[in-house]
Design an enzyme around this catalytic site. Structure first.
Site, PDB file in Angstrom:
ATOM      1  N   TYR A  63       0.852  -1.191   0.000  1.00 33.66           N
ATOM      2  CA  TYR A  63       0.000   0.000   0.000  1.00 33.66           C
ATOM      3  C   TYR A  63       0.892   1.247   0.000  1.00 33.66           C
ATOM      4  O   TYR A  63       1.477   1.611   1.006  1.00 33.66           O
ATOM      5  CB  TYR A  63      -0.947   0.030   1.200  1.00 33.66           C
ATOM      6  CG  TYR A  63      -1.907  -1.144   1.292  1.00 33.66           C
ATOM      7  CD1 TYR A  63      -2.269  -1.888   0.165  1.00 33.66           C
ATOM      8  CD2 TYR A  63      -2.477  -1.513   2.507  1.00 33.66           C
ATOM      9  CE1 TYR A  63      -3.148  -2.962   0.263  1.00 33.66           C
ATOM     10  CE2 TYR A  63      -3.364  -2.580   2.606  1.00 33.66           C
ATOM     11  CZ  TYR A  63      -3.678  -3.301   1.476  1.00 33.66           C
ATOM     12  OH  TYR A  63      -4.555  -4.361   1.585  1.00 33.66           O
ATOM     13  N   HIS A  84       0.026 -11.894   0.754  1.00 32.05           N
ATOM     14  CA  HIS A  84      -1.024 -11.038   0.172  1.00 32.05           C
ATOM     15  C   HIS A  84      -1.775 -11.743  -0.965  1.00 32.05           C
ATOM     16  O   HIS A  84      -2.994 -11.611  -1.099  1.00 32.05           O
ATOM     17  CB  HIS A  84      -0.393  -9.734  -0.334  1.00 32.05           C
ATOM     18  CG  HIS A  84      -1.315  -8.560  -0.318  1.00 32.05           C
ATOM     19  ND1 HIS A  84      -0.900  -7.287  -0.077  1.00 32.05           N
ATOM     20  CD2 HIS A  84      -2.660  -8.461  -0.512  1.00 32.05           C
ATOM     21  CE1 HIS A  84      -1.931  -6.449  -0.136  1.00 32.05           C
ATOM     22  NE2 HIS A  84      -3.009  -7.151  -0.397  1.00 32.05           N
TER      23      HIS A  84
HETATM   24  N1  LIG Z   1      -6.199  -8.558   1.237  1.00 36.72           N
HETATM   25  C1  LIG Z   1      -6.486  -7.804   0.202  1.00 36.72           C
HETATM   26  O1  LIG Z   1      -6.172  -8.136  -0.939  1.00 36.72           O
HETATM   27  C2  LIG Z   1      -7.203  -6.507   0.406  1.00 36.72           C
HETATM   28  C3  LIG Z   1      -7.781  -5.820  -0.665  1.00 36.72           C
HETATM   29  C4  LIG Z   1      -8.451  -4.623  -0.409  1.00 36.72           C
HETATM   30  C5  LIG Z   1      -8.541  -4.143   0.876  1.00 36.72           C
HETATM   31  N2  LIG Z   1      -7.950  -4.825   1.917  1.00 36.72           N
HETATM   32  C6  LIG Z   1      -8.025  -4.344   3.303  1.00 36.72           C
HETATM   33  O2  LIG Z   1      -9.390  -4.159   3.644  1.00 36.72           O
HETATM   34  C7  LIG Z   1      -9.597  -2.849   4.153  1.00 36.72           C
HETATM   35  C8  LIG Z   1     -10.983  -2.364   3.818  1.00 36.72           C
HETATM   36  O3  LIG Z   1     -11.260  -2.486   2.431  1.00 36.72           O
HETATM   37  P1  LIG Z   1     -11.553  -1.253   1.479  1.00 36.72           P
HETATM   38  O4  LIG Z   1     -11.053   0.005   2.103  1.00 36.72           O
HETATM   39  O5  LIG Z   1     -11.080  -1.610   0.122  1.00 36.72           O
HETATM   40  O6  LIG Z   1     -13.141  -1.215   1.359  1.00 36.72           O
HETATM   41  P2  LIG Z   1     -14.350  -0.952   2.375  1.00 36.72           P
HETATM   42  O7  LIG Z   1     -13.908  -1.030   3.764  1.00 36.72           O
HETATM   43  O8  LIG Z   1     -15.430  -1.841   1.898  1.00 36.72           O
HETATM   44  O9  LIG Z   1     -14.791   0.550   1.991  1.00 36.72           O
HETATM   45  C9  LIG Z   1     -13.945   1.656   2.181  1.00 36.72           C
HETATM   46  C10 LIG Z   1     -14.580   2.850   1.498  1.00 36.72           C
HETATM   47  O10 LIG Z   1     -15.819   3.156   2.122  1.00 36.72           O
HETATM   48  C11 LIG Z   1     -15.837   4.480   2.627  1.00 36.72           C
HETATM   49  N3  LIG Z   1     -16.532   4.405   3.912  1.00 36.72           N
HETATM   50  C12 LIG Z   1     -16.131   3.753   5.021  1.00 36.72           C
HETATM   51  N4  LIG Z   1     -17.049   3.826   5.999  1.00 36.72           N
HETATM   52  C13 LIG Z   1     -18.075   4.545   5.490  1.00 36.72           C
HETATM   53  C14 LIG Z   1     -19.323   4.960   6.010  1.00 36.72           C
HETATM   54  N5  LIG Z   1     -19.698   4.623   7.228  1.00 36.72           N
HETATM   55  N6  LIG Z   1     -20.138   5.697   5.204  1.00 36.72           N
HETATM   56  C15 LIG Z   1     -19.771   6.046   3.958  1.00 36.72           C
HETATM   57  N7  LIG Z   1     -18.579   5.660   3.399  1.00 36.72           N
HETATM   58  C16 LIG Z   1     -17.749   4.924   4.166  1.00 36.72           C
HETATM   59  C17 LIG Z   1     -14.398   4.903   2.715  1.00 36.72           C
HETATM   60  O11 LIG Z   1     -14.238   6.287   2.451  1.00 36.72           O
HETATM   61  P3  LIG Z   1     -13.507   7.296   3.475  1.00 36.72           P
HETATM   62  O12 LIG Z   1     -12.147   6.768   3.752  1.00 36.72           O
HETATM   63  O13 LIG Z   1     -13.495   8.573   2.725  1.00 36.72           O
HETATM   64  O14 LIG Z   1     -14.387   7.299   4.697  1.00 36.72           O
HETATM   65  C18 LIG Z   1     -13.750   4.107   1.565  1.00 36.72           C
HETATM   66  O15 LIG Z   1     -13.897   4.797   0.338  1.00 36.72           O
HETATM   67  C19 LIG Z   1      -8.466  -2.026   3.513  1.00 36.72           C
HETATM   68  O16 LIG Z   1      -8.178  -0.863   4.249  1.00 36.72           O
HETATM   69  C20 LIG Z   1      -7.317  -3.007   3.522  1.00 36.72           C
HETATM   70  O17 LIG Z   1      -6.686  -2.991   4.798  1.00 36.72           O
HETATM   71  C21 LIG Z   1      -7.300  -5.978   1.685  1.00 36.72           C
END
Ligand SMILES: NC(=O)c1ccc[n+]([C@@H]2O[C@H](COP(=O)([O-])OP(=O)(O)OC[C@H]3O[C@@H](n4cnc5c(N)ncnc54)[C@H](OP(=O)(O)O)[C@@H]3O)[C@@H](O)[C@H]2O)c1
Length: 323
Positions: free
Chosen positions: A56, A122
Site C-alpha cells: 500500500y 497477500h
Molecule cells: N487482502 C487484500 O487483498 C485486500 C484488498 C483490499 C482491501 N484490503 C483491506 O481491507 C480494508 C478495507 O477495504 P476497502 O477500504 O477496500 O473497502 P471498504 O472497507 O469496503 O470501503 C472503504 C470505502 O468506504 C468508505 N466508507 C467507510 N465507511 C463509510 C461509512 N460509514 N459511510 C460512507 N462511506 C464509508 C471509505 O471512504 P472514506 O475513507 O473517505 O471514509 C472508503 O472509500 C483495507 O483498508 C485493507 O486494509 C485488503
C-alpha cells in the site's frame, strides 16, 4: 467492543483497514493528519485490529500506521502483508523465503515494532510452493518477528496445505453482501480447521454505504473507476442492492454501512471485518455496528439480495484470487 478469535489470536469483532489512507481511493494521502487522528480514535474505541500491507503506497501506509501507533504498540493487533513487492528482482508476486526475509524487516522498521501480530501472504505465488512460503513464515514465528500467520484470497486446498506446515490464524478475503464467494468452499474449510476469516472490503469498497451513486465525486485516479462493478450499466444495476440494504437499515434504525457489517458479524464467530475509512465520524459509525442485531427475517432478506453485476476485480486481478 466484543472480541472474537482468529485461530489463537483474539481481535475486536470490527477492525480498521488503513489502506485507503494512502492508496487506491479518492483523496488518499491528502491529509495524513486526519488519518492519524482516526487511527488513534480507533484505538480509544477498542478498534485495535489495524490492517495494512507493504504494497500500500508502497511502504507509506505502513509508515503512517507506525507513526499513528507510536507509544501505543501494546494496545493494538498489527496486521500487515508481504508478497506483492519482490525483494529478489523477480517480476510479479514473490513469496520466496529470500523475499519474505527482506520484506519482514522492512515492515517491522516502518511499523516501529519488533513483532507483527498477524503476517499475511497477500496473494498466493504460483511460482513458489505454499509449503516453502509457510516454512519461511514458521521460521519468522520461531524468531519472534511474527506471532500469527495468514493468507489472503487463497483457495481452500491451499489453506489446507499451508495449515499442515504451520497453523494459519486467518484468511483475509473479500466478503460482503455483494461478494459471497468465500461461502462456497473457503469458509467451510476455515470452520473445519479453526481458522478465522477477515473480510476485506466489507462495505463493498464504499458502495454498500449508499454514498456512491455516481462516480462524479471520485478522483480521476480512483481505483474504483476501473472496477467492473462501478462502471457502466453495472453501476446502475448495482444501485438496486444498496436500495435493498437501505430498506433494512431504515427498519433497524441504522445506516447501510452498519447493516453491511452487522450481517457479516451474524455469519458466526471467527469473522472480523476490517472496514476502511479515513474519517473519525465514519469510524465511529462503523464500530457501532458491533451492537446491532438483525432479526432472522432481515438476515434472510439480505441473504437474498439481487446478485452483483460485474466481476469484483478487473482482469488480471481476478486471475490472482482463489489460487
Ligand atoms: N487482502 C487484500 O487483498 C485486500 C484488498 C483490499 C482491501 N484490503 C483491506 O481491507 C480494508 C478495507 O477495504 P476497502 O477500504 O477496500 O473497502 P471498504 O472497507 O469496503 O470501503 C472503504 C470505502 O468506504 C468508505 N466508507 C467507510 N465507511 C463509510 C461509512 N460509514 N459511510 C460512507 N462511506 C464509508 C471509505 O471512504 P472514506 O475513507 O473517505 O471514509 C472508503 O472509500 C483495507 O483498508 C485493507 O486494509 C485488503
Amino acid at each position: 467492543m466484543q472480541s472474537t478469535s482468529l485461530g489463537r489470536l483474539d481481535v475486536p469483532r470490527i477492525g480498521l483497514g488503513v489502506m485507503g489512507m494512502s492508496a487506491y481511493y479518492t483523496g488518499a494521502g491528502r491529509d495524513g493528519a486526519e488519518s492519524i487522528r482516526t487511527i488513534r480514535r480507533a484505538v480509544d474505541l477498542g478498534v485495535t485490529h489495524l490492517d495494512t500491507a507493504e504494497v500500500y503506497g508502497p511502504y507509506v501506509n505502513e509508515e503512517l500506521l507506525g507513526r499513528a501507533i507510536k507509544g501505543r504498540r501494546d494496545e493494538v493487533v498489527l496486521a500487515t502483508k508481504f508478497g506483492l513487492v519482490s525483494h529478489t528482482g523477480r517480476p510479479g508476486p514473490d513469496s520466496t523465503p529470500a523475499s519474505i526475509h527482506t520484506a519482514v524487516d522492512g515492515s517491522l522498521r516502518r511499523l516501529g515494532t519488533d513483532r507483527i501480530d498477524l503476517y499475511y501472504q497477500h496473494r498466493v505465488d504460483p511460482n513458489t510452493p505454499i509449503e516453502e512460503t509457510v516454512g519461511a513464515l514458521r521460521d519468522l514465528v520461531e524468531a519472534g518477528k511474527v506471532l500469527h500467520i495468514g493468507l489472503s484470497e487463497a483457495a481452500a486446498t491451499t489453506v489446507r496445505r499451508a495449515h499442515a506446515v504451520h497453523p494459519v490464524a486467518a484468511v483475509q478475503s473479500e466478503y460482503s453482501l455483494w461478494t459471497r464467494d468465500p461461502e462456497a468452499e473457503v469458509l467451510p474449510t476455515l470452520r473445519e480447521l479453526g481458522i478465522g476469516l477477515v473480510p476485506y472490503a466489507p462495505l463493498g469498497h464504499g458502495f454498500l454505504t449508499g454514498d456512491i451513486r455516481t462516480l462524479d465525486g471520485l478522483d480521476a485516479a480512483d481505483w474504483r473507476r476501473s472496477n467492473p462493478r462501478f462502471t457502466g450499466d453495472n453501476l446502475t444495476r448495482n444501485l438496486r442492492i444498496v436500495d435493498q440494504v437501505r430498506e433494512v437499515a431504515d427498519e433497524v434504525g441504522a445506516t447501510p454501512a452498519q447493516v453491511a457489517l452487522a450481517w457479516l458479524l451474524a455469519q458466526g464467530d471467527g469473522i472480523a471485518p476490517i472496514p476502511g475509512t479515513k474519517r473519525i465520524d465514519r469510524l465511529e459509525e462503523n464500530s457501532a455496528a458491533d451492537g446491532i442485531r438483525l432479526t432472522p427475517g432481515q438476515i434472510a432478506r439480505l441473504n437474498n439480495l439481487t446478485p452483483a453485476s460485474g466481476e469484483r476485480h478487473a482482469e488480471p486481478d481476478m486471475a490472482a484470487v482463489d489460487q
